[in-house]
Design a protein around this motif. Sequence first.
Motif, PDB file in Angstrom:
ATOM      1  N   PHE A 181      -8.663  -0.491  74.574  1.00  0.00           N
ATOM      2  CA  PHE A 181      -8.032   0.822  74.726  1.00  0.00           C
ATOM      3  C   PHE A 181      -6.534   0.731  74.994  1.00  0.00           C
ATOM      4  N   PHE A 182      -6.081  -0.320  75.673  1.00  0.00           N
ATOM      5  CA  PHE A 182      -4.686  -0.373  76.104  1.00  0.00           C
ATOM      6  C   PHE A 182      -3.681  -0.225  74.965  1.00  0.00           C
ATOM      7  N   PRO A 183      -3.773  -0.998  73.858  1.00  0.00           N
ATOM      8  CA  PRO A 183      -2.779  -0.836  72.795  1.00  0.00           C
ATOM      9  C   PRO A 183      -2.765   0.571  72.212  1.00  0.00           C
ATOM     10  N   VAL A 184      -3.954   1.174  72.090  1.00  0.00           N
ATOM     11  CA  VAL A 184      -4.031   2.531  71.530  1.00  0.00           C
ATOM     12  C   VAL A 184      -3.387   3.533  72.471  1.00  0.00           C
ATOM     13  N   ILE A 185      -3.738   3.457  73.751  1.00  0.00           N
ATOM     14  CA  ILE A 185      -3.171   4.379  74.742  1.00  0.00           C
ATOM     15  C   ILE A 185      -1.655   4.206  74.838  1.00  0.00           C
ATOM     16  N   ALA A 186      -1.198   2.940  74.821  1.00  0.00           N
ATOM     17  CA  ALA A 186       0.239   2.679  74.907  1.00  0.00           C
ATOM     18  C   ALA A 186       0.976   3.259  73.705  1.00  0.00           C
ATOM     19  N   LEU A 187       0.394   3.112  72.507  1.00  0.00           N
ATOM     20  CA  LEU A 187       1.027   3.649  71.296  1.00  0.00           C
ATOM     21  C   LEU A 187       1.100   5.167  71.353  1.00  0.00           C
ATOM     22  N   VAL A 188       0.009   5.800  71.749  1.00  0.00           N
ATOM     23  CA  VAL A 188      -0.011   7.260  71.848  1.00  0.00           C
ATOM     24  C   VAL A 188       1.000   7.733  72.884  1.00  0.00           C
ATOM     25  N   PHE A 189       1.075   7.044  74.009  1.00  0.00           N
ATOM     26  CA  PHE A 189       2.007   7.433  75.068  1.00  0.00           C
ATOM     27  C   PHE A 189       3.453   7.362  74.586  1.00  0.00           C
ATOM     28  N   ARG A 236       4.062  10.082  71.840  1.00  0.00           N
ATOM     29  CA  ARG A 236       4.042  11.420  72.416  1.00  0.00           C
ATOM     30  C   ARG A 236       5.215  11.664  73.351  1.00  0.00           C
ATOM     31  N   SER A 237       5.663  10.624  74.032  1.00  0.00           N
ATOM     32  CA  SER A 237       6.717  10.789  75.031  1.00  0.00           C
ATOM     33  C   SER A 237       8.114  10.786  74.420  1.00  0.00           C
ATOM     34  N   PHE A 238       8.319  10.024  73.358  1.00  0.00           N
ATOM     35  CA  PHE A 238       9.673   9.821  72.855  1.00  0.00           C
ATOM     36  C   PHE A 238       9.895  10.301  71.421  1.00  0.00           C
ATOM     37  N   LEU A 239       8.828  10.517  70.648  1.00  0.00           N
ATOM     38  CA  LEU A 239       9.022  10.860  69.242  1.00  0.00           C
ATOM     39  C   LEU A 239       8.461  12.245  68.910  1.00  0.00           C
ATOM     40  N   TYR A 240       7.152  12.354  68.793  1.00  0.00           N
ATOM     41  CA  TYR A 240       6.551  13.620  68.371  1.00  0.00           C
ATOM     42  C   TYR A 240       5.338  13.940  69.239  1.00  0.00           C
ATOM     43  N   GLU A 241       5.219  15.220  69.565  1.00  0.00           N
ATOM     44  CA  GLU A 241       4.082  15.658  70.372  1.00  0.00           C
ATOM     45  C   GLU A 241       3.407  16.840  69.692  1.00  0.00           C
ATOM     46  N   PRO A 242       2.083  16.812  69.595  1.00  0.00           N
ATOM     47  CA  PRO A 242       1.375  17.950  68.982  1.00  0.00           C
ATOM     48  C   PRO A 242       1.104  19.052  70.000  1.00  0.00           C
ATOM     49  N   PHE A 243       1.117  20.280  69.517  1.00  0.00           N
ATOM     50  CA  PHE A 243       0.774  21.433  70.348  1.00  0.00           C
ATOM     51  C   PHE A 243      -0.070  22.389  69.516  1.00  0.00           C
ATOM     52  N   LYS A 244      -0.822  23.226  70.221  1.00  0.00           N
ATOM     53  CA  LYS A 244      -1.572  24.295  69.573  1.00  0.00           C
ATOM     54  C   LYS A 244      -1.064  25.629  70.098  1.00  0.00           C
ATOM     55  N   ILE A 245      -0.789  26.563  69.188  1.00  0.00           N
ATOM     56  CA  ILE A 245      -0.256  27.873  69.574  1.00  0.00           C
ATOM     57  C   ILE A 245      -1.385  28.725  70.152  1.00  0.00           C
ATOM     58  N   PRO A 246      -1.265  29.136  71.434  1.00  0.00           N
ATOM     59  CA  PRO A 246      -2.369  29.856  72.082  1.00  0.00           C
ATOM     60  C   PRO A 246      -2.246  31.381  72.024  1.00  0.00           C
ATOM     61  N   THR A 247      -1.041  31.905  71.796  1.00  0.00           N
ATOM     62  CA  THR A 247      -0.837  33.359  71.864  1.00  0.00           C
ATOM     63  C   THR A 247      -0.081  33.842  70.635  1.00  0.00           C
ATOM     64  N   SER A 248       0.067  35.161  70.557  1.00  0.00           N
ATOM     65  CA  SER A 248       0.698  35.776  69.381  1.00  0.00           C
ATOM     66  C   SER A 248       2.168  36.096  69.598  1.00  0.00           C
ATOM     67  N   SER A 249       2.802  35.526  70.612  1.00  0.00           N
ATOM     68  CA  SER A 249       4.182  35.901  70.933  1.00  0.00           C
ATOM     69  C   SER A 249       5.190  35.468  69.865  1.00  0.00           C
ATOM     70  N   MET A 250       4.808  34.492  69.016  1.00  0.00           N
ATOM     71  CA  MET A 250       5.731  34.027  67.974  1.00  0.00           C
ATOM     72  C   MET A 250       5.308  34.450  66.574  1.00  0.00           C
TER      73      MET A 250
END
Length: 306
Positions: free
Chosen positions: A86-94, A97-111
Amino acid sequence: MNLQFILGNFALILFVAMVLTGIIYFLDIFVLAKQRRAAADTALAAFDARNAKNEAEGIKSDNASRHAIEVALLRQPTWIEYSGSFFPVIALVFVLRSFLYEPFKIPTSSMVPTLLVGDLILVNKFTYGVRLPIINKKIIDVNDPQRGDVMVFKYPKDMSQDYIKRVVGIPGDKITYENKRLTVNGKELAYAPMEDYLDDDSPVYHKQFTEDLGGVAHRILNDEDKASLNLPLVDQSFPRHEACSYTVEKITCTVPEGNYFMMGDNRDNSADSRYWGFVPNKNIVGKAFLVWMNLDNPMKRIGAIR
């Protein structure tokens, strides 16, 4: 541990998981694996001594058993094996996600209509500078947010929540919102009417316009049945609130240094800087730039965010 806590502290949880699995991973490489090797060598030496004695007595050596002993003694315990996997996978995701690209899901209709409920988006984490994860402290300057950018940030009243709005005011700007029109530094933005927008969640049509914000043309919605500002909902105790003045139909703010004025494109259905104040630089997460999927419209919702 509820879902909101997990989502709001996911970076911290991911960091802790990376540290714990990393400690086990490197402990095994530099300590535990050597201990297993030493134990195996000792056992094999004893086995070889017994084999040598047996051969001297005319008994055939059992090499298959020797191999089985070595494999058994060198095998990683299950908890170490899983941590190492798990460590290499978790480290890569971290790191991603921390320095390059992070995914989000839009929860509301404000935009809406720019972003729909359920849109899965990507946010560029380095456009506005490199920040240390968890504490979100900027360590390298790159660019500053510009008018028209769609930006993700920590909600000033609850840092565990991520909000997404459009930057309409940068430091030093004088922003006026009156009669559902924006004026920036004394110049009213250009608006072009479009075909009415049908809300997917309810059979309601909204007035739709193209707004030109500093050369960034984007769509906005207005609800004719609502006022430009719901004054009772305004929290006039937010930091630097003295930079704003309010009436029933008008708000005027001078954006303080190091802060930004944010608004949703669904203007009459958005809780934004009109109600809870400015977004400080320290709250910035990144710039939203891509819709990569919406499970309700898998193919239609792929594209760049304007």
